[in-house]
Design an enzyme around this catalytic site. Structure first.
Site, PDB file in Angstrom:
ATOM      1  N   SER A 233      50.330  -4.105  74.011  1.00 29.43           N
ATOM      2  CA  SER A 233      50.497  -3.184  72.883  1.00 29.43           C
ATOM      3  C   SER A 233      49.960  -3.807  71.588  1.00 29.43           C
ATOM      4  CB  SER A 233      51.983  -2.847  72.691  1.00 29.43           C
ATOM      5  OG  SER A 233      52.447  -2.065  73.758  1.00 29.43           O
TER       6      SER A 233
ATOM      7  N   ARG B 270      47.783  13.140  81.834  1.00 27.87           N
ATOM      8  CA  ARG B 270      48.893  12.800  80.935  1.00 27.87           C
ATOM      9  C   ARG B 270      48.924  13.707  79.699  1.00 27.87           C
ATOM     10  NH1 ARG B 270      49.383   6.397  80.534  1.00 27.87           N
ATOM     11  NH2 ARG B 270      51.338   7.028  79.529  1.00 27.87           N
TER      12      ARG B 270
ATOM     13  N   SER C 146      58.205   8.159  71.154  1.00 28.61           N
ATOM     14  CA  SER C 146      56.889   7.668  71.563  1.00 28.61           C
ATOM     15  C   SER C 146      56.258   6.831  70.464  1.00 28.61           C
ATOM     16  CB  SER C 146      55.958   8.837  71.904  1.00 28.61           C
ATOM     17  OG  SER C 146      54.652   8.338  72.110  1.00 28.61           O
TER      18      SER C 146
ATOM     19  N   GLN D 193      53.430   5.553  70.815  1.00 28.41           N
ATOM     20  CA  GLN D 193      52.004   5.906  70.792  1.00 28.41           C
ATOM     21  C   GLN D 193      51.755   7.032  69.798  1.00 28.41           C
ATOM     22  OE1 GLN D 193      50.968   6.706  74.875  1.00 28.41           O
ATOM     23  NE2 GLN D 193      51.007   4.541  75.430  1.00 28.41           N
TER      24      GLN D 193
ATOM     25  N   ASP E 113      58.903   0.419  79.762  1.00 29.42           N
ATOM     26  CA  ASP E 113      57.906  -0.080  80.723  1.00 29.42           C
ATOM     27  C   ASP E 113      58.511  -1.021  81.756  1.00 29.42           C
ATOM     28  OD1 ASP E 113      55.959   1.400  79.491  1.00 29.42           O
ATOM     29  OD2 ASP E 113      55.250  -0.247  78.234  1.00 29.42           O
TER      30      ASP E 113
ATOM     31  N   ARG F 143      56.544   7.769  87.512  1.00 31.34           N
ATOM     32  CA  ARG F 143      57.262   6.542  87.894  1.00 31.34           C
ATOM     33  C   ARG F 143      58.633   6.821  88.483  1.00 31.34           C
ATOM     34  NH1 ARG F 143      55.183   2.449  83.148  1.00 31.34           N
ATOM     35  NH2 ARG F 143      53.220   1.981  84.197  1.00 31.34           N
TER      36      ARG F 143
HETATM   37  C1  S3P Z   1      53.180   1.848  74.222  1.00 36.15           C
HETATM   38  C2  S3P Z   1      54.211   2.730  74.112  1.00 36.15           C
HETATM   39  C3  S3P Z   1      54.936   3.285  75.261  1.00 36.15           C
HETATM   40  C4  S3P Z   1      54.716   2.462  76.511  1.00 36.15           C
HETATM   41  C5  S3P Z   1      53.269   2.118  76.690  1.00 36.15           C
HETATM   42  C6  S3P Z   1      52.759   1.308  75.528  1.00 36.15           C
HETATM   43  C7  S3P Z   1      52.487   1.405  73.004  1.00 36.15           C
HETATM   44  O1  S3P Z   1      54.489   4.598  75.501  1.00 36.15           O
HETATM   45  O2  S3P Z   1      55.200   3.143  77.635  1.00 36.15           O
HETATM   46  O3  S3P Z   1      53.076   1.371  77.886  1.00 36.15           O
HETATM   47  O4  S3P Z   1      51.754   0.399  73.045  1.00 36.15           O
HETATM   48  O5  S3P Z   1      52.663   2.063  71.976  1.00 36.15           O
HETATM   49  P1  S3P Z   1      55.105   5.835  74.683  1.00 36.15           P
HETATM   50  O6  S3P Z   1      54.946   5.536  73.277  1.00 36.15           O
HETATM   51  O7  S3P Z   1      54.336   7.061  75.069  1.00 36.15           O
HETATM   52  O8  S3P Z   1      56.528   5.927  75.146  1.00 36.15           O
END
Ligand code: S3P
Length: 446
Positions: A31, A127, A173, A175, A313, A344
């Site tokens: 990340s 996704r 999230s 992300q 994760d 998962r």
């Molecule tokens: C991540 C956020 C998580 C995680 C992913 C990495 C990131 O996803 O599951 O492997 O680096 O921001 P989500 O933000 O969709 O939950």
């Protein structure tokens, strides 16, 4: 970082009955690496990044920022110097299996004066992307998705002037939060993201370190537009990778293993709390990031839905720990796990049932929960052939489960470990002495 990764697609077999001992350094945090490359690419002056993971996901982000105009020069195997400056590309950018890359890049490019097409493999194309398309559209961006509802990759982004918005995240999230904060750098006015549960905070922290004007107020983050001036970035070890080894050590006899230099920041340490609540013998040195795990007597626990984003994760490997423990462990509110690199929830159920463990999806308080009935300490899983569903974390969880297997575990799709951890088979042999039969060509080759 300059290598491409190819991998054998033959199944690997791991004979059970081994322990985990010694010291290990896991790859740099994935990340943080994605964000380091993006922030450096937005920067005003050259920036060095040290400790980049060698997995395919990070490699795809590197290729993306290069395609967009940044210059990335290799310094050593895991260090690069990035000279920022984005000019865009008319070629589609392929991001492989990496959800973090596609969602964060969508936010990063949406406010630039060029068009971008972001795409990925079959898993990425399944996704959900509406979660970034909708708020970026509310910011005045033009992000067209694909599929019948326009909510899937590939994403076609027509760069245009953005305006800041207030957005409350409907699902936890990091992300999405990160995509909006990166977009906010180019927007007119402030961009505020509110989350109901804390998710990883790397983007906020790294943007502040790079000179962005950003304020956090509890679960609300506000960013002001402006240029970035990042200093060199050192990427610590990935806690999500460390979790595989620590669980392996806890659930096997005669184990004593230390993973060094692990990132221990907020929203990434939830798996340690879960393991500690199961009675795991784990010592954490918060100044060095070294974590030692020893053979433990594990008992069941309950992981509340509001804790899940902090160990999202690690659920596959925590489910393996639960399967080896005494009692019934419940992971509450697992819906988001259905839209990761694979479904998962289904993959964990298949893995554990294949190993002879009672594992079921339960509905409790209107939420999907995963219930795992542990076989009890000192008992063994039965032999299994596991399909990793092209999901790196399922492949690695299955391989670690092999340690407490009466016979052997065969993992189909083991090559997916290269998504985040090309050296996983090698490290498994180093800490356990066990052979990973069939994995010889799974490492990165140039
Ligand atoms: C991540 C956020 C998580 C995680 C992913 C990495 C990131 O996803 O599951 O492997 O680096 O921001 P989500 O933000 O969709 O939950």
């Amino acid at each position: 970082m300059s290598s491409t990764t190819t991998a054998s697609t033959q199944p690997v077999t791991i004979a059970g009955g081994y322990s985990f001992n010694g010291h290990l350094k896991v790859p740099g945090d994935k990340s943080i690496a994605h964000r380091a490359l993006m922030i450096a690419a937005l920067g005003q002056r050259p920036c060095e990044i040290w400790g980049l993971a060698d997995g395919q996901d990070v490699h795809h982000t590197r290729q993306a920022v290069e395609a967009l105009g940044a210059h990335v020069e290799d310094l050593t195997d895991n260090a690069v110097r990035v000279t920022g400056g984005l000019t865009g590309t008319s070629e589609p950018i392929f991001l492989g299996n990496s959800g973090t890359s596609i969602r964060l890049l969508a936010g990063m490019v949406a406010g630039f004066d060029f068009n971008t097409i972001l795409d990925g493999d079959a898993s990425i194309r399944r996704r959900p992307m509406a979660r970034v398309i909708e708020p970026l559209t509310a910011m005045g961006g033009s992000v067209q998705g694909s599929g019948p509802e326009g909510s899937l990759a590939p994403l076609s982004i027509h760069g245009r002037r953005l305006r800041g918005v207030y957005h409350s995240l409907p699902v936890a999230s990091a992300q999405v939060k990160s995509a909006l904060l990166l977009a906010g750098l180019q927007a007119q006015g402030t961009t505020t993201v509110h989350e109901t549960q804390l998710t990883r905070t790397h983007t906020e922290e790294m943007l502040v370190a790079a000179g962005a004007k950003l304020q956090r107020n509890d679960l609300t983050v506000t960013i002001w537009p402006g240029p970035l001036d990042p200093s060199d970035i050192h990427v610590p070890g990935d806690p999500s990778q460390a979790a595989f080894w620590l669980v392996g050590a806890c659930m096997t006899p005669d184990s004593n293993l230390t993973v060094s230099n692990v990132y221990l920041g907020p929203a990434r340490d939830g798996f340690l709390e879960v393991l500690q609540s199961m009675g795991a013998d784990i010592d954490v040195d918060s100044s060095s990031g070294d974590i030692r795990a020893r053979s433990s007597v594990l008992t069941a626990t309950r992981v509340a839905a509001d804790k899940l984003p902090r160990c999202i994760d690690e659920v596959p490997i925590l489910a393996v720990a639960a399967a080896a423990s005494e009692g019934v462990t419940v992971f509450e509110g697992v819906e988001e796990l259905r839209v990761k690199e694979s479904d998962r929830v289904a993959a964990i159920v298949d893995l554990l049932v294949g190993l002879g463990v009672d594992c079921q999806v339960l509905i409790q308080n209107g939420r999907q929960c995963l219930g795992v009935s542990g076989i009890g300490n000192g008992q063994k899983f039965k032999s299994a052939i596991v399909n990793a569903r092209a999901d790196h974390r399922i492949a690695m969880a299955a391989a670690i489960a092999g340690a407490v297997c009466v016979g052997s575990v065969t993992v189909e799709g083991f090559e997916s470990t290269a998504t985040s951890y090309p050296g996983f088979a090698r490290d498994l042999t180093v800490v356990s002495g066990t052979a990973v039969v069939g994995a010889d060509s799974n490492e990165a080759i140039s």
